[in-house]
Design a protein around this motif. Structure first.
Motif, PDB file in Angstrom:
ATOM      1  N   THR A 118      -7.063   6.305   7.737  1.00 35.83           N
ATOM      2  CA  THR A 118      -7.950   5.230   7.276  1.00 35.83           C
ATOM      3  C   THR A 118      -7.724   4.950   5.796  1.00 35.83           C
ATOM      4  N   PHE A 119      -7.687   6.011   4.991  1.00 33.80           N
ATOM      5  CA  PHE A 119      -7.461   5.830   3.556  1.00 33.80           C
ATOM      6  C   PHE A 119      -6.096   5.201   3.282  1.00 33.80           C
ATOM      7  N   ASN A 120      -5.086   5.679   3.990  1.00 35.08           N
ATOM      8  CA  ASN A 120      -3.715   5.196   3.800  1.00 35.08           C
ATOM      9  C   ASN A 120      -3.627   3.691   4.030  1.00 35.08           C
ATOM     10  N   VAL A 121      -4.176   3.228   5.153  1.00 37.27           N
ATOM     11  CA  VAL A 121      -4.135   1.792   5.466  1.00 37.27           C
ATOM     12  C   VAL A 121      -4.954   1.004   4.451  1.00 37.27           C
ATOM     13  N   MET A 122      -6.149   1.491   4.141  1.00 40.39           N
ATOM     14  CA  MET A 122      -7.002   0.785   3.195  1.00 40.39           C
ATOM     15  C   MET A 122      -6.334   0.627   1.835  1.00 40.39           C
ATOM     16  N   ALA A 123      -5.774   1.717   1.318  1.00 39.58           N
ATOM     17  CA  ALA A 123      -5.183   1.688  -0.014  1.00 39.58           C
ATOM     18  C   ALA A 123      -3.960   0.786  -0.076  1.00 39.58           C
ATOM     19  N   LEU A 124      -3.063   0.915   0.908  1.00 38.73           N
ATOM     20  CA  LEU A 124      -1.844   0.111   0.889  1.00 38.73           C
ATOM     21  C   LEU A 124      -2.136  -1.364   1.169  1.00 38.73           C
ATOM     22  N   ALA A 125      -3.127  -1.629   2.006  1.00 34.55           N
ATOM     23  CA  ALA A 125      -3.521  -3.020   2.246  1.00 34.55           C
ATOM     24  C   ALA A 125      -4.187  -3.612   1.008  1.00 34.55           C
ATOM     25  N   ALA A 126      -5.014  -2.810   0.332  1.00 36.99           N
ATOM     26  CA  ALA A 126      -5.690  -3.293  -0.875  1.00 36.99           C
ATOM     27  C   ALA A 126      -4.679  -3.717  -1.935  1.00 36.99           C
ATOM     28  N   GLU A 127      -3.576  -3.004  -2.000  1.00 36.09           N
ATOM     29  CA  GLU A 127      -2.519  -3.366  -2.967  1.00 36.09           C
ATOM     30  C   GLU A 127      -2.022  -4.784  -2.714  1.00 36.09           C
ATOM     31  N   GLN A 128      -1.855  -5.143  -1.448  1.00 37.15           N
ATOM     32  CA  GLN A 128      -1.380  -6.488  -1.108  1.00 37.15           C
ATOM     33  C   GLN A 128      -2.496  -7.528  -1.258  1.00 37.15           C
ATOM     34  N   ILE A 129      -3.704  -7.177  -0.843  1.00 39.87           N
ATOM     35  CA  ILE A 129      -4.818  -8.109  -0.960  1.00 39.87           C
ATOM     36  C   ILE A 129      -5.081  -8.455  -2.430  1.00 39.87           C
ATOM     37  N   ALA A 130      -4.978  -7.453  -3.288  1.00 39.56           N
ATOM     38  CA  ALA A 130      -5.238  -7.660  -4.714  1.00 39.56           C
ATOM     39  C   ALA A 130      -4.271  -8.655  -5.349  1.00 39.56           C
ATOM     40  N   ALA A 131      -3.118  -8.863  -4.728  1.00 44.35           N
ATOM     41  CA  ALA A 131      -2.116  -9.785  -5.269  1.00 44.35           C
ATOM     42  C   ALA A 131      -2.338 -11.227  -4.809  1.00 44.35           C
ATOM     43  N   THR A 132      -3.339 -11.458  -3.938  1.00 46.48           N
ATOM     44  CA  THR A 132      -3.594 -12.805  -3.434  1.00 46.48           C
ATOM     45  C   THR A 132      -4.509 -13.575  -4.381  1.00 46.48           C
ATOM     46  N   THR A 133      -4.579 -14.872  -4.191  1.00 45.31           N
ATOM     47  CA  THR A 133      -5.456 -15.722  -4.997  1.00 45.31           C
ATOM     48  C   THR A 133      -6.888 -15.606  -4.489  1.00 45.31           C
ATOM     49  N   PRO A 134      -7.853 -15.344  -5.376  1.00 48.17           N
ATOM     50  CA  PRO A 134      -9.240 -15.205  -4.920  1.00 48.17           C
ATOM     51  C   PRO A 134      -9.840 -16.548  -4.530  1.00 48.17           C
ATOM     52  N   ASP A 135     -10.963 -16.485  -3.763  1.00 50.67           N
ATOM     53  CA  ASP A 135     -11.665 -17.712  -3.432  1.00 50.67           C
ATOM     54  C   ASP A 135     -12.573 -18.111  -4.597  1.00 50.67           C
ATOM     55  N   ALA A 136     -13.395 -19.122  -4.387  1.00 48.94           N
ATOM     56  CA  ALA A 136     -14.222 -19.651  -5.472  1.00 48.94           C
ATOM     57  C   ALA A 136     -15.232 -18.627  -5.992  1.00 48.94           C
ATOM     58  N   GLN A 137     -15.580 -17.637  -5.151  1.00 47.17           N
ATOM     59  CA  GLN A 137     -16.526 -16.589  -5.555  1.00 47.17           C
ATOM     60  C   GLN A 137     -15.829 -15.345  -6.113  1.00 47.17           C
ATOM     61  N   GLY A 138     -14.517 -15.411  -6.251  1.00 48.91           N
ATOM     62  CA  GLY A 138     -13.770 -14.276  -6.767  1.00 48.91           C
ATOM     63  C   GLY A 138     -13.399 -13.257  -5.717  1.00 48.91           C
ATOM     64  N   GLN A 139     -13.657 -13.560  -4.442  1.00 55.39           N
ATOM     65  CA  GLN A 139     -13.334 -12.632  -3.352  1.00 55.39           C
ATOM     66  C   GLN A 139     -11.873 -12.730  -2.948  1.00 55.39           C
ATOM     67  N   ARG A 140     -11.321 -11.576  -2.632  1.00 56.00           N
ATOM     68  CA  ARG A 140      -9.968 -11.545  -2.075  1.00 56.00           C
ATOM     69  C   ARG A 140      -9.929 -10.973  -0.661  1.00 56.00           C
ATOM     70  N   GLY A 141     -10.857 -10.083  -0.331  1.00 55.05           N
ATOM     71  CA  GLY A 141     -10.789  -9.500   1.008  1.00 55.05           C
ATOM     72  C   GLY A 141     -11.885  -8.511   1.282  1.00 55.05           C
TER      73      GLY A 141
END
Length: 255
Positions: A118-141
């Motif tokens: 669970t940690f492995n998937v969360m951490a590695l996915a967060a790395e990719q999500i953090a590189a995306t453009t946020p929405d109007a509220q600053g959310q990425r995922g």
């Protein structure tokens, strides 16, 4: 968090809670990548995959397997916004029994899949999500992890399983705090007794006995109810850093 024209990852996505969640996310317009082991995917290859769901062979305990799977998702046209961790195993063994001491390899495997995976998937996915453009509220995922009521009411024979799920519960708040600066929420669902394919292999009499122990409604949970809760978490932007039990007010007895 809007789901249309985004990508989502669901681990354990070929069966049970994961399969139901993958289909539910796809119906809301997400492109869903169902990560699972080869054997699990092979078991459903003869069936028609839900529209919008693609099966990907990934071992959540293998960092390189996870990294490759997530990289493939991130390379697609839709931004990765949602990750749901459903992959898990639940062997039963007492700390000490007539057969001897709990097998340490079994304990390590359960923790490796349920908590470290669970940690492995969360951490590695967060790395990719953090590189995306946020929405109007600053959310990425948003990441939704799966614990269990066993994290709180572990039964006899559930030392490994309860330990691993308790770890997922403990991971929730610090992970949410760590990822807040990246606009990523972290939530956990703790299901009670759900009518998964594994549960369908036992007798109706046994299932009825389990259902009778649930205060209300006195039945087993439906995987679709878990999936609905995932959709609610995704939709409600102010849910973060918390564990939600979905169990009909069940508190597990020692056995």
């Amino acid at each position: 968090m809007e789901l249309a024209r985004t990508a989502a990852i669901v681990t354990g996505g070929a069966s049970g809670l994961g399969a139901e969640t993958a289909a539910a996310l796809a119906r809301q317009g997400a492109r869903v990548y169902a990560f699972d082991l080869k054997d699990s995917i092979d078991a459903v290859r003869g069936t028609t995959a839900p529209a919008g769901v693609e099966y990907v062979e990934v071992d959540v305990t293998d960092a390189e397997s996870v990294r490759a799977g997530i990289a493939g998702v991130a390379a697609g046209p839709e931004p990765l916004r949602v990750v749901v961790n459903c992959a898990g195993i639940a062997p039963s063994e007492r700390v000490l029994s007539r057969r001897g001491v709990h097998n340490l390899d079994t304990y390590a495997k359960v923790v490796g899949v349920n908590l470290i995976g669970t940690f492995n998937v969360m951490a590695l996915a967060a790395e990719q999500i953090a590189a995306t453009t946020p929405d109007a509220q600053g959310q990425r995922g948003v990441v939704v992890n799966t614990a269990s009521v066993a994290a709180y009411d572990g039964q006899i024979g559930q030392a490994a399983y309860a330990s691993s799920k308790g770890g997922v519960v403990g991971l929730t708040l610090p992970a949410a705090r760590d990822l807040a600066q990246h606009g990523i929420r972290v939530m956990t669902i703790a299901p009670g007794i759900m009518l998964t394919p594994m549960m369908e292999t036992v007798s109706e009499e046994f299932r009825a006995g389990l259902a009778a122990g649930v205060p209300f409604p006195s039945r087993l949970g439906d995987p679709g109810e878990y999936a609905k809760l995932v959709l609610s978490i995704v939709d409600n932007d102010y849910l973060n850093g918390e564990v939600i039990r979905i169990d009909g007010a069940l508190r597990m007895a020692p056995r």
